[in-house]
Design a protein around this motif. Sequence first.
Motif, PDB file in Angstrom:
ATOM      1  N   PRO A  54       7.480   9.163  12.293  1.00 56.78           N
ATOM      2  CA  PRO A  54       7.148   8.870  13.701  1.00 56.78           C
ATOM      3  C   PRO A  54       5.658   8.861  13.992  1.00 56.78           C
ATOM      4  O   PRO A  54       5.195   8.176  14.905  1.00 56.78           O
ATOM      5  N   ALA A  55       4.894   9.628  13.223  1.00 54.38           N
ATOM      6  CA  ALA A  55       3.446   9.696  13.451  1.00 54.38           C
ATOM      7  C   ALA A  55       2.733   9.639  12.110  1.00 54.38           C
ATOM      8  O   ALA A  55       3.268  10.069  11.077  1.00 54.38           O
ATOM      9  N   ARG A  56       1.520   9.094  12.153  1.00 52.75           N
ATOM     10  CA  ARG A  56       0.724   9.003  10.932  1.00 52.75           C
ATOM     11  C   ARG A  56      -0.722   9.366  11.241  1.00 52.75           C
ATOM     12  O   ARG A  56      -1.186   9.215  12.366  1.00 52.75           O
ATOM     13  N   ALA A  57      -1.399   9.787  10.206  1.00 49.49           N
ATOM     14  CA  ALA A  57      -2.843  10.038  10.291  1.00 49.49           C
ATOM     15  C   ALA A  57      -3.469   9.527   8.998  1.00 49.49           C
ATOM     16  O   ALA A  57      -2.798   9.423   7.962  1.00 49.49           O
ATOM     17  N   LEU A  58      -4.728   9.203   9.086  1.00 48.04           N
ATOM     18  CA  LEU A  58      -5.424   8.591   7.963  1.00 48.04           C
ATOM     19  C   LEU A  58      -6.619   9.455   7.567  1.00 48.04           C
ATOM     20  O   LEU A  58      -7.405   9.869   8.418  1.00 48.04           O
ATOM     21  N   LEU A  68     -11.454   5.958  -0.437  1.00 46.89           N
ATOM     22  CA  LEU A  68     -10.016   6.093  -0.594  1.00 46.89           C
ATOM     23  C   LEU A  68      -9.386   6.211   0.789  1.00 46.89           C
ATOM     24  O   LEU A  68      -9.840   7.018   1.608  1.00 46.89           O
ATOM     25  N   PHE A  69      -8.382   5.398   1.054  1.00 49.84           N
ATOM     26  CA  PHE A  69      -7.597   5.498   2.271  1.00 49.84           C
ATOM     27  C   PHE A  69      -6.326   6.272   1.910  1.00 49.84           C
ATOM     28  O   PHE A  69      -5.504   5.798   1.119  1.00 49.84           O
ATOM     29  N   LEU A  70      -6.171   7.442   2.488  1.00 47.90           N
ATOM     30  CA  LEU A  70      -5.023   8.295   2.208  1.00 47.90           C
ATOM     31  C   LEU A  70      -4.271   8.533   3.515  1.00 47.90           C
ATOM     32  O   LEU A  70      -4.802   9.183   4.425  1.00 47.90           O
ATOM     33  N   GLU A  71      -3.077   8.008   3.587  1.00 44.79           N
ATOM     34  CA  GLU A  71      -2.290   8.132   4.812  1.00 44.79           C
ATOM     35  C   GLU A  71      -1.230   9.205   4.632  1.00 44.79           C
ATOM     36  O   GLU A  71      -0.641   9.339   3.552  1.00 44.79           O
ATOM     37  N   SER A 128       0.804  -1.230   0.000  1.00 43.47           N
ATOM     38  CA  SER A 128       0.000   0.000   0.000  1.00 43.47           C
ATOM     39  C   SER A 128       0.832   1.273   0.000  1.00 43.47           C
ATOM     40  O   SER A 128       0.308   2.346  -0.312  1.00 43.47           O
ATOM     41  N   HIS A 129       2.133   1.209   0.356  1.00 42.03           N
ATOM     42  CA  HIS A 129       2.929   2.427   0.460  1.00 42.03           C
ATOM     43  C   HIS A 129       3.835   2.652  -0.738  1.00 42.03           C
ATOM     44  O   HIS A 129       4.766   3.469  -0.667  1.00 42.03           O
ATOM     45  N   SER A 130       3.587   1.961  -1.836  1.00 41.03           N
ATOM     46  CA  SER A 130       4.472   2.126  -2.990  1.00 41.03           C
ATOM     47  C   SER A 130       4.353   3.516  -3.605  1.00 41.03           C
ATOM     48  O   SER A 130       5.259   3.958  -4.309  1.00 41.03           O
ATOM     49  N   VAL A 131       3.253   4.224  -3.361  1.00 40.10           N
ATOM     50  CA  VAL A 131       3.134   5.609  -3.823  1.00 40.10           C
ATOM     51  C   VAL A 131       4.281   6.444  -3.283  1.00 40.10           C
ATOM     52  O   VAL A 131       4.861   7.291  -3.984  1.00 40.10           O
ATOM     53  N   ALA A 132       4.651   6.205  -2.041  1.00 36.52           N
ATOM     54  CA  ALA A 132       5.703   6.985  -1.402  1.00 36.52           C
ATOM     55  C   ALA A 132       7.078   6.347  -1.551  1.00 36.52           C
ATOM     56  O   ALA A 132       8.068   7.049  -1.778  1.00 36.52           O
ATOM     57  N   TRP A 133       7.146   5.001  -1.420  1.00 37.38           N
ATOM     58  CA  TRP A 133       8.456   4.356  -1.294  1.00 37.38           C
ATOM     59  C   TRP A 133       8.768   3.356  -2.397  1.00 37.38           C
ATOM     60  O   TRP A 133       9.800   2.711  -2.358  1.00 37.38           O
ATOM     61  N   LEU A 188       1.189   9.096   1.630  1.00 29.70           N
ATOM     62  CA  LEU A 188       1.980   7.864   1.673  1.00 29.70           C
ATOM     63  C   LEU A 188       1.249   6.714   1.000  1.00 29.70           C
ATOM     64  O   LEU A 188       1.879   5.788   0.486  1.00 29.70           O
ATOM     65  N   THR A 189      -0.068   6.753   1.050  1.00 34.21           N
ATOM     66  CA  THR A 189      -0.873   5.706   0.427  1.00 34.21           C
ATOM     67  C   THR A 189      -2.101   6.335  -0.211  1.00 34.21           C
ATOM     68  O   THR A 189      -2.615   7.350   0.263  1.00 34.21           O
ATOM     69  N   VAL A 190      -2.576   5.674  -1.284  1.00 32.00           N
ATOM     70  CA  VAL A 190      -3.887   5.998  -1.856  1.00 32.00           C
ATOM     71  C   VAL A 190      -4.505   4.660  -2.230  1.00 32.00           C
ATOM     72  O   VAL A 190      -4.287   4.130  -3.316  1.00 32.00           O
ATOM     73  N   GLU A 191      -5.270   4.106  -1.311  1.00 34.17           N
ATOM     74  CA  GLU A 191      -5.860   2.783  -1.496  1.00 34.17           C
ATOM     75  C   GLU A 191      -7.366   2.906  -1.726  1.00 34.17           C
ATOM     76  O   GLU A 191      -8.032   3.732  -1.095  1.00 34.17           O
ATOM     77  N   GLY A 192      -7.893   2.089  -2.620  1.00 35.14           N
ATOM     78  CA  GLY A 192      -9.315   2.102  -2.909  1.00 35.14           C
ATOM     79  C   GLY A 192     -10.006   0.855  -2.392  1.00 35.14           C
ATOM     80  O   GLY A 192      -9.467  -0.251  -2.490  1.00 35.14           O
ATOM     81  N   MET A 193     -11.188   1.028  -1.846  1.00 37.33           N
ATOM     82  CA  MET A 193     -11.960  -0.091  -1.291  1.00 37.33           C
ATOM     83  C   MET A 193     -13.433   0.181  -1.543  1.00 37.33           C
ATOM     84  O   MET A 193     -13.961   1.215  -1.132  1.00 37.33           O
TER      85      MET A 193
END
Length: 947
Positions: A266-270, A327-330, A149-154, A294-299
């Motif tokens: 160190p910290a994340r929000a969704l 969309l889950f956007l972290e 899920s984090h391939s958008v960023a990394w 960091l993520t853009v996931e669809g469900m």
Amino acid sequence: MATGLERALTAALRGEVRFGTAERAVYGHDASNYRHVPRGVVKPADLDDVRAAVALCREFGVPVVPRGSGTSIGGQAIGPGAVVLDFRRRLGRVLSVDPDARTARVEPGTVLDDLQRAARPYGLRFGPDPSTHSRCTLGGMIGNNACGSHSVAWGRTSDNVHALDVLLADGTEFTAGGPLDAAARAALRELPGREGALHRALQDLAGAHLAVLRQAMPALPRRGSGYPLDALLPERGYDLARALTGTLGSCAVLLGATVRLVPDPPARALVVAGHPDEGPAADAVPALLPLGPLTVEGMSADLVAALLAAGRRPAALDRLPEGACWLFLEVGGDTPAAAGEAARALAEAVRQAGRATAVVVTDPAEQRALWRIRETGAGIVTRLPGGGEAWPGWEDSAVPVEHLGDYLRALRGLLARHRLRGVPYGHFGEGCVHLRLDFPLTDPARLPAFRAFLEEAADLCVSYGGSLSGEHGDGQARAELLPQMYPPEVLELFRRFKGVWDPDGLLNPGVLVDPRPLDADLRFPGRDLPVTLPLAEDGGSLLKAVHRCVGVAACVDTSSGVMCPSYMATGEERHSTRGRARLLAEMLRGELVTDGWRSEEVREALDLCLGCKGCASDCPVHVDMATYKAEFLHRHYRWRPRPASHLALGWLPLWLRGAALAPRLAGRLLRSGPGGAALKRLGGIDPRRSLPALPEQTFTAWFRRWRAAHPVQPGAQPVLLWPDSMAELLDPEPARAAVEVLEHLGFEVRLPSGPVCCGLTLLSTGQLGLARRVMRRSLRAVPAGLPVVGLEPSCTAALREELPRLLGREAGELPSRVRTFAEFLDDSGVALPRLETDAVTQVHCHQHAVLGTAADRSVERRMGVRNAVLDSGCCGLAGNFGMERGHWEVSVAAAERVLLPAVRAAAPDTVVLADGLSCRTQIAQLADGRRAVHLAELVRRALREAQ
């Protein structure tokens, strides 16, 4: 009879060499639709074993298939007639972490979560994180070029690989790295021997086809189809590590890797954004990517419906905003405040984009709960809402993100034309869509329709500039379709690339070059045998039930949870839920396992199943191995002598009723050395087990005296207490405590009109006919209308679940009236006494799987008990299992994993809570004298202290 290769491997290797039927059966499957029975399995002890195994396979002309956790969806972790190299067992260490260079050295079998734990103290992590992170290996990730899920960023695995130590089929070893400048590339050409020849061949291959490689390889972040030959281009620096990543083990065997690490925020929000459907959700993504999520996931809502159909409703669903696709956007930050501020800014951008709602989730626990919904998608969507089975096949296509919305709409139209259903979800930030469909794979006559859809879907994907695979690799599922994505000259380059590395075609042949047909070698054929248990969720079909297992391998995650205790103890694939399901499937297929219900391979694998039912709840598709085991034992021993333990422990309630007629005499016999030893020997009980002490009087006898001394109070509400066989005849103290508590709280306790038993000891030993008779007799003793309180979790779960399974309509409304002790107290709303104390709780596995523990936690909070619930899984005794001869080692290993160390470490005044008799017995026998108590005993203590 051992083959020459098997004998040679056994003589040369320190590790395990397995060519038996059971091992070949379970390693003939991965997480795909396909089945390929291997020649055998090698579990190397070290790298010298790997070298020797490859050399001997080369000598005998036998293919080699490297394997990690076996979660490959394309069919690339299995091979017909091959030797499977299982790297997961012993070659799984994180060798080093260099925080300054931000790299780590790993072995091929290193599990991703282990690497993350090793990197975490330095504020680092490995970027790619597929949903199988708790069990997937780095070798498998490199083979598949896994993303997550984090391939958008990394980025993908190929973006995070620094160097690969590889072994070629001819025995050559070297380290592949890159990118390199022109001088370094030239130096490689001058190396002597095979290594220099390989570099010259690869550089010449790329140099002679620069235009083709620059123009015919789609520039997609999620291009997972074909070999990544463009990594060989001069402008890419002849990046050989990148060129090998994603080759599915078909070019070289991985011996080790140096991977790059990235800073872990160190910290994340969704941010969760709600859209009307997946089309508008996908359309919104390109405008959000510049904001740096960091993520853009669809469900989609389909996945939520599948989740609800599969089991209990997660509370996390309440956090989803209005919509039918989310969309889950972290986002990350140096502090929670910074992460929250970034999330609120992103949420505002989502709202301004129009037709979307958004919520910000900053609590880490709530974020994890939401991510769990997404991560379990691969398993959940194999069962569609409203029924029906869905399979991989068109699993992870990817298109440019700016075309994703149009592609999804067109894909929906294609599904409608083919009358197929599925649940789309995936990595919308990079245009990658996961989709399992209700293909007619179990009907050979309809396989042409399966092929027709895949060919049209491939054309559709390519028309949008896409890749057939976005992260799982081609394998047998998609390699045959590559001519629809690449021109002939590129396919010829793939063939030549494979030939440079592996000219004899020994390494995982057929997964990309010269592929097998996509509709051949399916794992589904088999005959259905008659069953006694209804298997209602699968239409009465054991074949359909065992094919629930899709191989996502949650059962081989040894880091936490209930599933699977025997695998955690042995590490053997055939002792996992997945392995047992595969063996049962082979039994029904009848080709490799040929003796049906009489199969010794299946019996041996099921013998170490504890019947804990953890898989029934924790497996994403709810494979219920305890039920399948009961059915198998019933059929296996039909008209045949049973093991002594089935008679001694399966009929334990009967023997205990006999002993209750003369408890002192029976007690002396049990406690005497020779008498106890003789009973253990005759009953198939392990000699290291202690036989239980018998109470002086049964619970019912005690209750008659209690009632005589404590008349019913006027107006007391009647409740029926279920005096299960163990409470009645073996350990009556929890039942006595329950009576005292319930009557103090204003209830009138009543008992059934005669002896009752849930029949579980008979059920777990496969004596289904007797179990049904016992259940029917018990039903006659239970009056209608009253709430029924069960004290033993396994019995209470049996009344709710097994009773209606075996008796059907005869069970009436009794299952709906049954409550645990905690549920009854919590539902009644009575005031509970306070007890300021610390406690640790061992949750009975049947309670975890069937009943749940929310009421227990509520009661403890209301009482003021400071309780820590152990993530220990099954205690290891599991009713008759831990008592039986041959199970001691597994039983103790299961207990020593978490339970016993935690109990021993608890302070002397910390209460150990365990409602299950098995759990209390295991603690009493193995935890250095500690005693566990039932919740009813704890509440009674609180009442007495309050008085």
